[in-house]
Enzyme design. Sequence first.
Site, mmCIF file in Angstrom:
data_model
loop_
_atom_site.group_PDB
_atom_site.id
_atom_site.type_symbol
_atom_site.label_atom_id
_atom_site.label_comp_id
_atom_site.label_asym_id
_atom_site.label_seq_id
_atom_site.Cartn_x
_atom_site.Cartn_y
_atom_site.Cartn_z
ATOM 1 N N GLU A 1 12.876 31.005 -16.249
ATOM 2 C CA GLU A 1 13.005 30.494 -17.729
ATOM 3 C C GLU A 1 13.540 29.250 -17.919
ATOM 4 O O GLU A 1 14.023 28.638 -18.892
ATOM 5 C CB GLU A 1 14.506 31.213 -17.812
ATOM 6 C CG GLU A 1 15.099 31.743 -18.992
ATOM 7 C CD GLU A 1 13.724 32.124 -19.992
ATOM 8 O OE1 GLU A 1 13.029 32.233 -20.610
ATOM 9 O OE2 GLU A 1 13.412 34.111 -18.989
ATOM 10 N N GLU B 1 12.615 6.024 -16.639
ATOM 11 C CA GLU B 1 12.958 6.818 -14.963
ATOM 12 C C GLU B 1 13.901 7.861 -14.881
ATOM 13 O O GLU B 1 14.424 8.824 -14.876
ATOM 14 C CB GLU B 1 11.692 6.084 -13.771
ATOM 15 C CG GLU B 1 12.925 4.620 -13.985
ATOM 16 C CD GLU B 1 12.169 3.972 -12.982
ATOM 17 O OE1 GLU B 1 10.326 3.664 -12.584
ATOM 18 O OE2 GLU B 1 12.747 3.078 -12.893
ATOM 19 N N SER C 1 6.966 33.296 -30.364
ATOM 20 C CA SER C 1 7.859 33.944 -31.633
ATOM 21 C C SER C 1 8.994 33.135 -32.208
ATOM 22 O O SER C 1 9.620 32.270 -32.249
ATOM 23 C CB SER C 1 9.022 35.412 -30.793
ATOM 24 O OG SER C 1 10.296 34.210 -30.571
ATOM 25 N N ASP D 1 10.886 0.982 -19.204
ATOM 26 C CA ASP D 1 10.610 1.627 -17.849
ATOM 27 C C ASP D 1 11.393 2.261 -16.630
ATOM 28 O O ASP D 1 11.631 3.633 -16.870
ATOM 29 C CB ASP D 1 9.414 0.661 -16.527
ATOM 30 C CG ASP D 1 9.155 1.322 -15.576
ATOM 31 O OD1 ASP D 1 7.729 2.212 -15.942
ATOM 32 O OD2 ASP D 1 9.405 1.981 -14.735
ATOM 33 N N TYR E 1 0.969 -0.950 0.166
ATOM 34 C CA TYR E 1 0.341 -0.101 -0.058
ATOM 35 C C TYR E 1 0.382 0.787 0.133
ATOM 36 O O TYR E 1 0.784 2.755 1.416
ATOM 37 C CB TYR E 1 -1.062 -0.067 1.301
ATOM 38 C CG TYR E 1 -1.920 0.538 0.999
ATOM 39 C CD1 TYR E 1 -3.391 0.194 0.218
ATOM 40 C CD2 TYR E 1 -2.163 1.659 1.271
ATOM 41 C CE1 TYR E 1 -4.362 0.423 -0.119
ATOM 42 C CE2 TYR E 1 -3.316 2.674 1.385
ATOM 43 C CZ TYR E 1 -4.399 2.190 0.127
ATOM 44 O OH TYR E 1 -5.817 2.648 -0.082
ATOM 45 N N GLU F 1 8.133 27.811 -16.606
ATOM 46 C CA GLU F 1 7.830 28.574 -17.680
ATOM 47 C C GLU F 1 7.167 26.600 -18.240
ATOM 48 O O GLU F 1 6.619 27.314 -18.979
ATOM 49 C CB GLU F 1 8.686 29.023 -18.607
ATOM 50 C CG GLU F 1 7.964 29.711 -20.197
ATOM 51 C CD GLU F 1 8.382 30.494 -21.069
ATOM 52 O OE1 GLU F 1 9.793 31.755 -20.049
ATOM 53 O OE2 GLU F 1 8.888 30.671 -22.425
ATOM 54 N N VAL G 1 2.675 3.707 -3.060
ATOM 55 C CA VAL G 1 2.214 4.306 -4.312
ATOM 56 C C VAL G 1 0.548 3.688 -5.297
ATOM 57 O O VAL G 1 0.174 4.052 -5.274
ATOM 58 C CB VAL G 1 3.432 5.079 -5.023
ATOM 59 C CG1 VAL G 1 3.079 6.312 -5.388
ATOM 60 C CG2 VAL G 1 3.724 5.953 -3.645
ATOM 61 N N HIS H 1 4.546 -4.634 -12.698
ATOM 62 C CA HIS H 1 6.428 -3.565 -13.819
ATOM 63 C C HIS H 1 6.765 -5.116 -14.071
ATOM 64 O O HIS H 1 6.691 -6.309 -13.103
ATOM 65 C CB HIS H 1 6.932 -3.269 -12.557
ATOM 66 C CG HIS H 1 8.789 -2.847 -12.827
ATOM 67 N ND1 HIS H 1 8.507 -2.759 -14.018
ATOM 68 C CD2 HIS H 1 9.404 -1.712 -12.566
ATOM 69 C CE1 HIS H 1 10.019 -2.070 -14.648
ATOM 70 N NE2 HIS H 1 10.482 -1.134 -13.235
HETATM 71 N N1 NAD Z 1 4.825 3.843 -7.650
HETATM 72 C C1 NAD Z 1 4.171 4.500 -9.286
HETATM 73 O O1 NAD Z 1 3.712 5.297 -8.837
HETATM 74 C C2 NAD Z 1 4.450 2.649 -9.592
HETATM 75 C C3 NAD Z 1 3.890 3.287 -11.436
HETATM 76 C C4 NAD Z 1 3.732 1.690 -12.000
HETATM 77 C C5 NAD Z 1 4.177 1.027 -11.758
HETATM 78 N N2 NAD Z 1 5.295 0.804 -10.181
HETATM 79 C C6 NAD Z 1 5.306 -0.551 -9.249
HETATM 80 O O2 NAD Z 1 4.738 -0.476 -8.691
HETATM 81 C C7 NAD Z 1 5.203 -1.898 -7.989
HETATM 82 C C8 NAD Z 1 4.899 -0.968 -6.848
HETATM 83 O O3 NAD Z 1 5.734 0.075 -6.479
HETATM 84 P P1 NAD Z 1 5.215 1.043 -5.388
HETATM 85 O O4 NAD Z 1 6.264 2.453 -5.405
HETATM 86 O O5 NAD Z 1 3.739 1.780 -5.261
HETATM 87 O O6 NAD Z 1 6.207 0.627 -4.317
HETATM 88 P P2 NAD Z 1 6.440 1.270 -2.914
HETATM 89 O O7 NAD Z 1 7.630 1.536 -2.566
HETATM 90 O O8 NAD Z 1 5.851 2.548 -2.414
HETATM 91 O O9 NAD Z 1 5.952 0.357 -1.433
HETATM 92 C C9 NAD Z 1 5.057 -0.148 -1.347
HETATM 93 C C10 NAD Z 1 4.914 -1.249 -0.382
HETATM 94 O O10 NAD Z 1 5.912 -1.908 -0.135
HETATM 95 C C11 NAD Z 1 6.419 -2.260 1.311
HETATM 96 N N3 NAD Z 1 6.723 -2.813 1.820
HETATM 97 C C12 NAD Z 1 8.125 -2.411 1.916
HETATM 98 N N4 NAD Z 1 9.112 -2.850 2.017
HETATM 99 C C13 NAD Z 1 8.363 -4.235 2.290
HETATM 100 C C14 NAD Z 1 8.816 -5.300 3.272
HETATM 101 N N5 NAD Z 1 10.034 -5.630 3.327
HETATM 102 N N6 NAD Z 1 7.899 -6.543 3.696
HETATM 103 C C15 NAD Z 1 7.109 -6.100 3.499
HETATM 104 N N7 NAD Z 1 6.142 -5.460 2.452
HETATM 105 C C16 NAD Z 1 7.552 -4.589 2.403
HETATM 106 C C17 NAD Z 1 5.596 -1.054 2.277
HETATM 107 O O11 NAD Z 1 4.874 -1.283 3.414
HETATM 108 C C18 NAD Z 1 4.644 -1.099 0.159
HETATM 109 O O12 NAD Z 1 2.825 -1.080 1.037
HETATM 110 C C19 NAD Z 1 6.600 -1.711 -8.183
HETATM 111 O O13 NAD Z 1 6.262 -3.159 -8.887
HETATM 112 C C20 NAD Z 1 6.771 -0.507 -9.233
HETATM 113 O O14 NAD Z 1 7.555 -1.109 -9.913
HETATM 114 C C21 NAD Z 1 4.469 1.959 -9.277
HETATM 115 C C1 XAI Z 2 6.462 7.152 -11.847
HETATM 116 C C2 XAI Z 2 6.948 5.909 -12.818
HETATM 117 C C3 XAI Z 2 8.105 6.448 -13.140
HETATM 118 O O1 XAI Z 2 6.567 5.894 -14.445
HETATM 119 C C4 XAI Z 2 7.495 4.808 -12.966
HETATM 120 O O2 XAI Z 2 8.013 3.512 -13.705
HETATM 121 C C5 XAI Z 2 7.795 3.743 -11.222
HETATM 122 O O3 XAI Z 2 9.317 3.324 -11.123
HETATM 123 O O4 XAI Z 2 7.432 4.869 -9.974
HETATM 124 MG MG MG Z 3 9.613 2.309 -12.608
HETATM 125 MG MG MG Z 4 7.106 3.517 -15.281
#
Ligand code: NAD
Ligand code: XAI
Ligand code: MG
Ligand code: MG
Length: 347
Positions: A243, A211, A269, A207, A38, A247, A40, A123
Amino acid sequence: MAKMNFGGVIENVETREEFPLEKAREVLKDETIAVIGYGVQGPGQSLNLRDNGFNVIVGQRPGKTYDKAVADGWVPGETLFGIEEACERATIIAVLLSDAAQIACWPTIEKHLTAGKALYFSHGFAITWNDRTGVVPPKDVDVIMVAPKGSGTSLRTMFLEGRGLNSSYAIYQDATGKAWDRVIAMGIGIGSGYLFETTFQREATSDLTGERGTLMGAIQGLLLAQYETLREHGHTPSEAFNETVEELTQSLMPLFAAKGMDWMYANCSTTAQRGALDWMVPFHDATKPVFEKLYKSVADGLEAQRSIDSNSQPDYREKLNEELKALRESEMWQTGVVVRKLRPENN
Ligand SMILES: NC(=O)c1ccc[n+]([C@@H]2O[C@H](COP(=O)([O-])OP(=O)(O)OC[C@H]3O[C@@H](n4cnc5c(N)ncnc54)[C@H](O)[C@@H]3O)[C@@H](O)[C@H]2O)c1
Ligand SMILES: CC(C)(O)[C@@H](O)C(=O)O
Ligand SMILES: [Mg+2]
Ligand SMILES: [Mg+2]
């Protein structure tokens, strides 16, 4: 499945028109989706699924994020569980743990991957580099991916605004014959605007490149280089920031987001257009070798290994926060704080 022409290349795309929410609900009506993690993506995907009417539960270890899940309306013992119990209850295990944590939690997840379940990722990391992660799923489960192309925070806010962030999707293993329906239904359920086809390997490498490149790493490097140059030649912080950053985000980026780079250029421009058309070439030529080096580092698995090594440390979060603090406290971003306050809508 729509075939779309992207600049002359035909690709498979799934849209909400072709696969409406009602169909997604029908496909997943007997499934229990457990969102594990839980951070991001977890909140974005689980809350969108819940609001869209799917049967979804959350699996989270105790701590601050568990409390956040409670605050978001997940009920302990009903819709919120520990990681293990959620995996046990699920028919679709959505692994939204950090990529490094997926390694530590894999034995728990694997234990509950009984025949016919689906293992879902956002991912391609864990599967693509499974020589490093050890994530090798059993053969009798579906292995699917929906990867939102943006932050989980945007996934949620865009959903609430009635918009939709686009995602890529892939099937690594179709054990049940239902993997395609399951993956598209999940993609629609989490609020994707549309879904484009990929593989776990292509998603993982693009990906990590994106990033580290233009989306996050390169943009900061490029902005800072220009800001420093202006400052070193006697320009004030407010002038250099306006700048370089303000912007870009406030005026010009919305123009190219809406109708492309040529449209943004056309609304500047002719002096600016002449200079930009000339100078895009040396900037391209200077950065192309860096992108090549980056892609190689990703493709060779070195970026994945660095992420695993650093983000598996017990204090990884504190260390990342220290580096973010240094960025936040740099002159450029401190100037940004003041500049943002001066936006009339923030007064
Ligand atoms: N952050 C993004 O917006 C985003 C975007 C696209 C894809 N992803 C992918 O989605 C997946 C989740 O990414 P995220 O950024 O939401 O993750 P995050 O880094 O926010 O962590 C998610 C969860 O992992 C838990 N966690 C961390 N270490 C732990 C452990 N040792 N034991 C148990 N739980 C543990 C944390 O409590 C947290 O709830 C990844 O595969 C990421 O690459 C993320
Ligand atoms: C949001 C992003 C950068 O696209 C994702 O790939 C991540 O790892 O958080
Ligand atoms: Mg990523
Ligand atoms: Mg990405």
